[in-house]
Design an enzyme around this catalytic site. Sequence first.
Site, PDB file in Angstrom:
ATOM      1  N   ARG A  11      -9.980   0.760   8.865  1.00 59.69           N
ATOM      2  CA  ARG A  11      -9.620  -0.644   8.997  1.00 59.69           C
ATOM      3  C   ARG A  11     -10.763  -1.453   9.609  1.00 59.69           C
ATOM      4  O   ARG A  11     -10.628  -2.678   9.757  1.00 59.69           O
ATOM      5  CB  ARG A  11      -8.401  -0.760   9.905  1.00 59.69           C
ATOM      6  N   ARG A  60      10.603  -3.442  12.072  1.00 58.52           N
ATOM      7  CA  ARG A  60       9.534  -3.038  12.998  1.00 58.52           C
ATOM      8  C   ARG A  60       9.151  -4.210  13.891  1.00 58.52           C
ATOM      9  O   ARG A  60       9.079  -5.340  13.439  1.00 58.52           O
ATOM     10  CB  ARG A  60       8.306  -2.590  12.183  1.00 58.52           C
ATOM     11  N   LYS A 112       0.827  -1.219   0.000  1.00 60.41           N
ATOM     12  CA  LYS A 112       0.000   0.000   0.000  1.00 60.41           C
ATOM     13  C   LYS A 112       0.860   1.268   0.000  1.00 60.41           C
ATOM     14  O   LYS A 112       0.567   2.202  -0.728  1.00 60.41           O
ATOM     15  CB  LYS A 112      -0.913   0.045   1.236  1.00 60.41           C
ATOM     16  N   ARG A 124      -1.615  -9.947  12.745  1.00 54.40           N
ATOM     17  CA  ARG A 124      -2.115  -8.807  11.966  1.00 54.40           C
ATOM     18  C   ARG A 124      -2.950  -9.282  10.765  1.00 54.40           C
ATOM     19  O   ARG A 124      -3.946  -8.667  10.406  1.00 54.40           O
ATOM     20  CB  ARG A 124      -0.938  -7.939  11.497  1.00 54.40           C
ATOM     21  N   ARG A 175      11.179  -7.180   5.595  1.00 54.03           N
ATOM     22  CA  ARG A 175      11.005  -5.741   5.388  1.00 54.03           C
ATOM     23  C   ARG A 175      11.771  -4.937   6.445  1.00 54.03           C
ATOM     24  O   ARG A 175      11.715  -5.236   7.624  1.00 54.03           O
ATOM     25  CB  ARG A 175       9.513  -5.413   5.485  1.00 54.03           C
TER      26      ARG A 175
HETATM   27  P1  AMP Z   1       0.357   0.027   9.354  1.00 59.00           P
HETATM   28  O1  AMP Z   1       1.668   0.700   9.179  1.00 59.00           O
HETATM   29  O2  AMP Z   1      -0.737   0.647   8.541  1.00 59.00           O
HETATM   30  O3  AMP Z   1       0.425  -1.467   9.147  1.00 59.00           O
HETATM   31  O4  AMP Z   1      -0.083   0.258  10.884  1.00 59.00           O
HETATM   32  C1  AMP Z   1       0.712  -0.211  11.953  1.00 59.00           C
HETATM   33  C2  AMP Z   1      -0.145  -0.465  13.179  1.00 59.00           C
HETATM   34  O5  AMP Z   1      -0.823   0.749  13.568  1.00 59.00           O
HETATM   35  C3  AMP Z   1      -1.267  -1.474  12.982  1.00 59.00           C
HETATM   36  O6  AMP Z   1      -0.825  -2.800  13.129  1.00 59.00           O
HETATM   37  C4  AMP Z   1      -2.239  -1.053  14.082  1.00 59.00           C
HETATM   38  O7  AMP Z   1      -1.784  -1.486  15.354  1.00 59.00           O
HETATM   39  C5  AMP Z   1      -2.133   0.466  14.044  1.00 59.00           C
HETATM   40  N1  AMP Z   1      -3.113   1.058  13.098  1.00 59.00           N
HETATM   41  C6  AMP Z   1      -2.853   1.710  11.925  1.00 59.00           C
HETATM   42  N2  AMP Z   1      -3.980   2.127  11.328  1.00 59.00           N
HETATM   43  C7  AMP Z   1      -4.995   1.735  12.134  1.00 59.00           C
HETATM   44  C8  AMP Z   1      -6.410   1.846  12.078  1.00 59.00           C
HETATM   45  N3  AMP Z   1      -7.029   2.445  11.039  1.00 59.00           N
HETATM   46  N4  AMP Z   1      -7.131   1.319  13.110  1.00 59.00           N
HETATM   47  C9  AMP Z   1      -6.545   0.729  14.144  1.00 59.00           C
HETATM   48  N5  AMP Z   1      -5.222   0.571  14.268  1.00 59.00           N
HETATM   49  C10 AMP Z   1      -4.439   1.061  13.281  1.00 59.00           C
END
Ligand code: AMP
Length: 188
Positions: A93, A160, A19, A171, A127
């Site tokens: 999400r 990460r 993404k 996840r 990654r």
């Molecule tokens: P990402 O980089 O988008 O994978 O986000 C990393 C982490 O942030 C996720 O695994 C969640 O813990 C949190 N997170 C990001 N976006 C959301 C969202 N829209 N709702 C809830 N948690 C989020």
Amino acid sequence: MVLQRVIRAVIMGPPGSGKGTVSARITKTFGLQHMSSGDILRANIKEKTELGLLMKSCIDQGQLVPDDIMSRLILNELRKIDNSGWLLDGFPRTVSQAEALDHVYSVDTVINLNVPFQTIKERLTSRWTHIPSGRVYNTDFNPPKVPGLDDVTGEPLVQRDDDRPQTVTRRLKSYETQTEPVLEYYRS
Ligand code: AMP
């Protein structure tokens, strides 16, 4: 007079489906603001804001941040760029987040990146991220010029916490149960 339409788009796809990379290309081509919920949360953690400190363990364990906190955070950020077109990456999400967004803005485009979970598991665990900028590398197909260092700043890259194998599995599960229904929501 030509009225220019403001594009309000959402990009969806499991964590690690690309993404971030695809969003960067789309936002550049269409002149949109890129808003990544994960980047916003990580910036809060880095700056040790109250929200960041509160949410860190949630994120490290691969759990979703509660809907009300997340929706308020993103809607607040969107308000700051009210007149521009945007591409949301990582939000909504859950169906509840999609509804909260719908109350304020009408989304006109939803892009879904459909990538098999097995491919994602392989990708995420190789990654590496430059935390300050959010730039990501992959040791298999997009390695940094110097191993372990960011191409632009030369600063160290990290894996990460939430890219560790057990966390990745959690996840993906949460994507399946909580985020796939959002696709149905937009389809209908
Ligand atoms: P990402 O980089 O988008 O994978 O986000 C990393 C982490 O942030 C996720 O695994 C969640 O813990 C949190 N997170 C990001 N976006 C959301 C969202 N829209 N709702 C809830 N948690 C989020």
